[in-house]
Structure formats: C-alpha cells, structure tokens
Scaffold this motif. Structure first.
Motif: not given
Lengths: 116, 115
Positions: A2-6, A27-30, A93-103
């Motif tokens: 659970q990286q994001v919790k409400q 996740n501190s990469m977000f 989301s995190a900018r470090t994801f591969p180009q083209g992926a905005q998971k």
C-alpha cells in the motif's frame, strides 16, 4: 503493497462546510500527486494535481496541500456542495518511471457524502 | 469535450472464454493505459503503452493479458482465458504528456463478469 493510503473509507460533511480528505504515501520517489473523483458506474474524473516542487495548488473550491516531510497530502473542498458527494481517490506517480509510462498508484478511496 | 470511450459497457462471459475490451483514446493523446477495479477495492494499474509497445506492466498483467493498438484509433485489452477473479471494472485511460506532466483521462469503464 500500500504505497498510497487513504485511511478514512468515508466522510460525511454538512453542505457549505469544508471537506478535508487525507492521503499518505510511503514511496519517497513519488513526485506528482493527483486527486480523482468517481461516481458509481463512471470512470475516475481528474480534479486537481500537485507537483512535489509545490506545497499548495488551488483551483476554485478545491485546494491540494502537500507536506513532503510527512509524506502527506490533503484535498480541501470549500464550500462543500451536494454534487461533491462521490468517492475521491488520491493517486501518485514518479518521474523515474520509464519514458512513456505514467503509472498511477491509487489509494483505496474515501466516500464523501455532503448532507443538505 | 474529447473523451475516452469504451465498449462494451458490460460483458458477461463463461470462465475460460476469451474477452476483448475496446477503447478509443482521445485523439491527440500518445500514452495509453488499462486499469482495473475489483468491486470494493482500489483502482489498480495493469499496463501502459507508448510508441506501439508496452512501457510498463504490473504483476497482474500476466500471459493471459495482451494489449494492441490495431489501428490509429483503437486500443484493446484481450484476456485469453478468463478466470473468476478477472471479474472487475476495467478502465482505459490516455494522456497527452509523459510521466508527471499531466493527468490521465479515464473512460467510463467496461464491467466484466466471469461466471
């Protein structure tokens, strides 16, 4: 994972008052955060976003606050209206994801009910 | 206002059958995604697609799943042999920009019921 919790599954607010929805992340990469609103049998609708270089973003009745040190963000709706009743999802989301992926990683959602 | 459209809105299928869910993303968008939401659970990422190839996929997106952009407008999700646990709402999404630069626009979803 659970990286994001409400943590609040539901919230009830009087019409005209402020609604505050909370979201925590691990996740501190977000570095980019979004709020989506969802009505039953519809897809999520984008509400507002914030980049990690800011701590506040405002759009009309909606304001998002980001506290990076606490890994916490909140959505403020003021004044709350009956049409705001919906499920609200926080996403990150995190900018470090591969180009083209905005998971987007979503929280579990908070059901907001605005009482007349 | 441009929107992401999905068909069918609801599909009921027998376990083991193949299912194809279709999406028409917003026309000037370059990035395409599938997400799903099992009833009562969070919206989960399945796969992202850019430049005619998969950019990223989740652990949910196993060999039973595939995506295709057969022409300039459609984006499909195929489930080869459906299982009961594939029952969910499947959302297609698209975006014009890449990571962290803009929001995803979601379709209204396709509800899949596997019996």
């Amino acid at each position: 994972d659970q990286q994001v919790k409400q943590n609040s599954p539901s919230l009830s607010v009087q019409e005209g008052r402020i609604s505050i929805l909370n979201c925590d992340y691990t996740n501190s990469m977000f570095d980019y955060f979004l709020w989506y609103k969802k009505y039953p049998a519809e897809g999520p609708t984008f509400l507002i976003s914030i980049s990690s270089i800011k701590d506040k973003n405002e759009d009309g009745r909606f304001t998002v606050f980001l506290n990076k040190s606490a890994k916490h963000l909140s959505l403020h709706i003021v004044p709350s209206q009956p049409g705001d009743s919906a499920v609200y999802f926080c996403a990150a989301s995190a900018r470090t994801f591969p180009q083209g992926a905005q998971k987007l990683v979503f929280g579990q959602g908070t059901r907001l009910t605005i009482n007349p | 206002e441009p929107e992401v459209t999905q068909t069918p809105s609801h599909q009921v299928t027998q376990m083991g059958q193949e299912v194809i869910l279709r999406c028409v993303p917003i026309s000037n968008h370059l990035y395409f995604y599938w997400y799903r939401q099992i009833l009562g659970q969070k919206v989960e990422f399945l796969v992202s697609f850019y430049n005619n190839e998969i950019s990223e996929k989740s652990e949910i997106f196993d060999d039973q799943f595939s995506v295709e952009r057969p022409d300039g407008s459609n984006f499909t999700l195929k489930i080869r042999s459906t299982k009961l646990e594939d029952s969910a709402m499947y959302f297609c999404a698209s975006s014009r920009t890449g990571p962290g630069l803009g929001e995803l626009f979601f379709g209204e979803g396709s509800r899949l019921t596997v019996l």
